[in-house]
Design a protein around this motif. Structure first.
Motif, PDB file in Angstrom:
ATOM      1  N   GLY A  55       0.820  -1.208   0.000  1.00 54.44           N
ATOM      2  CA  GLY A  55       0.000   0.000   0.000  1.00 54.44           C
ATOM      3  C   GLY A  55       0.855   1.259   0.000  1.00 54.44           C
ATOM      4  O   GLY A  55       0.476   2.280  -0.589  1.00 54.44           O
ATOM      5  N   VAL A  58       1.735   2.666  -3.378  1.00 52.24           N
ATOM      6  CA  VAL A  58       0.709   3.385  -4.128  1.00 52.24           C
ATOM      7  C   VAL A  58       1.083   4.858  -4.264  1.00 52.24           C
ATOM      8  O   VAL A  58       0.790   5.503  -5.280  1.00 52.24           O
ATOM      9  N   TRP A  59       1.753   5.388  -3.249  1.00 53.24           N
ATOM     10  CA  TRP A  59       2.142   6.800  -3.283  1.00 53.24           C
ATOM     11  C   TRP A  59       3.154   7.063  -4.394  1.00 53.24           C
ATOM     12  O   TRP A  59       3.140   8.119  -5.026  1.00 53.24           O
ATOM     13  N   SER A  62       1.236   6.987  -7.678  1.00 53.27           N
ATOM     14  CA  SER A  62       0.456   8.227  -7.800  1.00 53.27           C
ATOM     15  C   SER A  62       1.348   9.407  -8.149  1.00 53.27           C
ATOM     16  O   SER A  62       0.987  10.251  -8.978  1.00 53.27           O
ATOM     17  N   THR A 305     -11.106  10.932  -5.536  1.00 53.04           N
ATOM     18  CA  THR A 305     -10.534   9.621  -5.212  1.00 53.04           C
ATOM     19  C   THR A 305      -9.600   9.631  -3.995  1.00 53.04           C
ATOM     20  O   THR A 305      -9.507   8.630  -3.289  1.00 53.04           O
ATOM     21  N   THR A 306      -8.908  10.736  -3.766  1.00 54.65           N
ATOM     22  CA  THR A 306      -7.906  10.758  -2.698  1.00 54.65           C
ATOM     23  C   THR A 306      -8.468  10.425  -1.321  1.00 54.65           C
ATOM     24  O   THR A 306      -7.848   9.657  -0.570  1.00 54.65           O
ATOM     25  N   VAL A 309      -8.634   6.656  -0.783  1.00 56.02           N
ATOM     26  CA  VAL A 309      -7.320   6.035  -0.617  1.00 56.02           C
ATOM     27  C   VAL A 309      -6.801   6.263   0.801  1.00 56.02           C
ATOM     28  O   VAL A 309      -6.297   5.339   1.453  1.00 56.02           O
ATOM     29  N   LEU A 310      -6.953   7.485   1.294  1.00 57.30           N
ATOM     30  CA  LEU A 310      -6.482   7.800   2.644  1.00 57.30           C
ATOM     31  C   LEU A 310      -7.255   7.018   3.704  1.00 57.30           C
ATOM     32  O   LEU A 310      -6.666   6.527   4.674  1.00 57.30           O
ATOM     33  N   TYR A 312      -8.762   4.103   3.305  1.00 57.96           N
ATOM     34  CA  TYR A 312      -8.387   2.693   3.226  1.00 57.96           C
ATOM     35  C   TYR A 312      -7.040   2.452   3.893  1.00 57.96           C
ATOM     36  O   TYR A 312      -6.882   1.510   4.683  1.00 57.96           O
ATOM     37  N   GLN A 313      -6.059   3.296   3.590  1.00 58.27           N
ATOM     38  CA  GLN A 313      -4.743   3.099   4.189  1.00 58.27           C
ATOM     39  C   GLN A 313      -4.779   3.318   5.691  1.00 58.27           C
ATOM     40  O   GLN A 313      -4.146   2.586   6.454  1.00 58.27           O
TER      41      GLN A 313
END
Length: 334
Positions: A55, A58-59, A62, A305-306, A309-310, A312-313
């Motif tokens: 995970g 992913v950064w 991105s 979307t951001t 993602v935040l 979920y992480q």
């Protein structure tokens, strides 16, 4: 503020998040050789990052995608000029992911030992090369009037960039050591605390030299503030680690990374890739950016979307927040 300025800031945030998160799991990978004494302890270390390492990457994806879409000229020059080091990093990340997944698939000692060695080297090499890459970006490289990199691979291995590589290598190792102290119990935790002092002191010396060099080369008042924050946070993290406040130590080591990356981007702006041949040939947020329409669409997509993602992480880190130790490893053979 124009949208190209906004996306410069957002890309800086993505790289900051990547170095904060991937930094400690690079550090843990390095510690499999420096801290773990046996196979069971190596498994403990690997398990501390097992649920989160992928995970964290992913950064990076991105950041690369955002650079490609928002600043295509920057992306083209960066990835063509830095092709070899970036290829090495990519290969390391691929092998590293395979090593995490394959290590325990077979019981033979040689099989597991080879994958553990792969985890060590594929953590150490990117940790060093990322510093070299960003050192060159900030310091400036040979870009001609066509915005093309005309230097060689050897030009990238200059003293400033190599020092930057040592900074990221030692800082990520320290960040990982503090993370291990936060996530483990027993003897591993105690040894991590002792190692944190040694690694942290070395990091402080190297980082101070690098940051002072950066400030003297292209800094201003804002970057000076970021540099002071980075140095103070690093020293405070050392103190927190020694008194057993691992949560504070991890937050402060993370703040060190954040402040250092912020300083680099502050010294870079409004350039995105300075030319060492002629300042007029530098890539900037203006001449390297996409059209305003493209940036507008990207901004809407990122805004939608951001948050997911935040969330979920954040949920992942909360679920796997507890400490582990050798007593939690059911089968020491794996």
């Amino acid at each position: 503020m124009h949208l190209h300025d906004v996306w410069f800031v957002l890309i800086a945030v993505l790289w900051t998040g990547y170095f904060f998160l991937e930094g400690f799991d690079f550090g843990v990978g390095i510690l499999t050789k420096l801290l773990a004494r046996d196979r069971t302890e190596k498994r403990v270390l690997i398990n501390t990052i097992g649920p989160v390492w992928d995970g964290n990457e992913v950064w990076l994806i991105s950041a690369g995608a955002a650079t490609f879409a928002a600043f295509p000229e920057w992306y083209a020059t960066l990835f063509s000029g830095f092709y070899l080091p970036l290829l090495i990093i990519l290969v390391c990340l691929i092998v590293r992911g395979v090593a995490f997944e394959y290590r325990a698939k077979r019981p033979e000692e040689g099989w597991q030992r080879n994958w553990e060695t792969a985890i060590f080297w594929t953590s150490l090499i990117p940790a060093f090369l990322w510093g070299v890459a960003f050192g060159n970006i900030v310091h400036g490289v040979k870009i001609d009037s066509q915005f093309e990199y005309v230097g060689s691979f050897g030009d990238l291995l200059n003293p400033y960039a190599l020092l930057g590589g040592l900074v990221t290598l030692t800082l990520f190792t320290f960040h990982g050591t503090v993370f291990v102290g936060l996530k483990t119990v027993g003897e591993i935790r105690e040894r991590a605390r002792k190692l944190a002092l040694k690694v942290g002191l070395v990091t402080a010396v190297i980082a101070l030299v690098f940051l002072l060099w950066t400030q003297a080369d292209s800094g201003d008042g804002k970057s000076m503030v970021a540099m002071i924050v980075a140095v103070v946070a690093l020293l405070a993290a050392l103190v927190a680690a020694q008194i057993g406040r691992e949560g504070w130590a991890f937050a402060l080591s993370g703040l060190t990374i954040v402040a250092a990356v912020v300083m680099l981007f502050l010294t870079l702006f409004p350039n995105v890739m300075p030319s060492s041949l002629n300042a007029d040939w530098s890539l900037t947020v203006t001449n390297a950016s996409s059209s305003p329409y493209t940036l507008k669409i990207m901004t809407w997509c990122a805004g939608i979307t951001t948050p997911f993602v935040l969330l979920y992480q954040g949920w992942t880190y909360w679920v796997f927040r507890k400490r582990i130790g050798t007593q939690h490893i059911a089968d020491a053979a794996h």
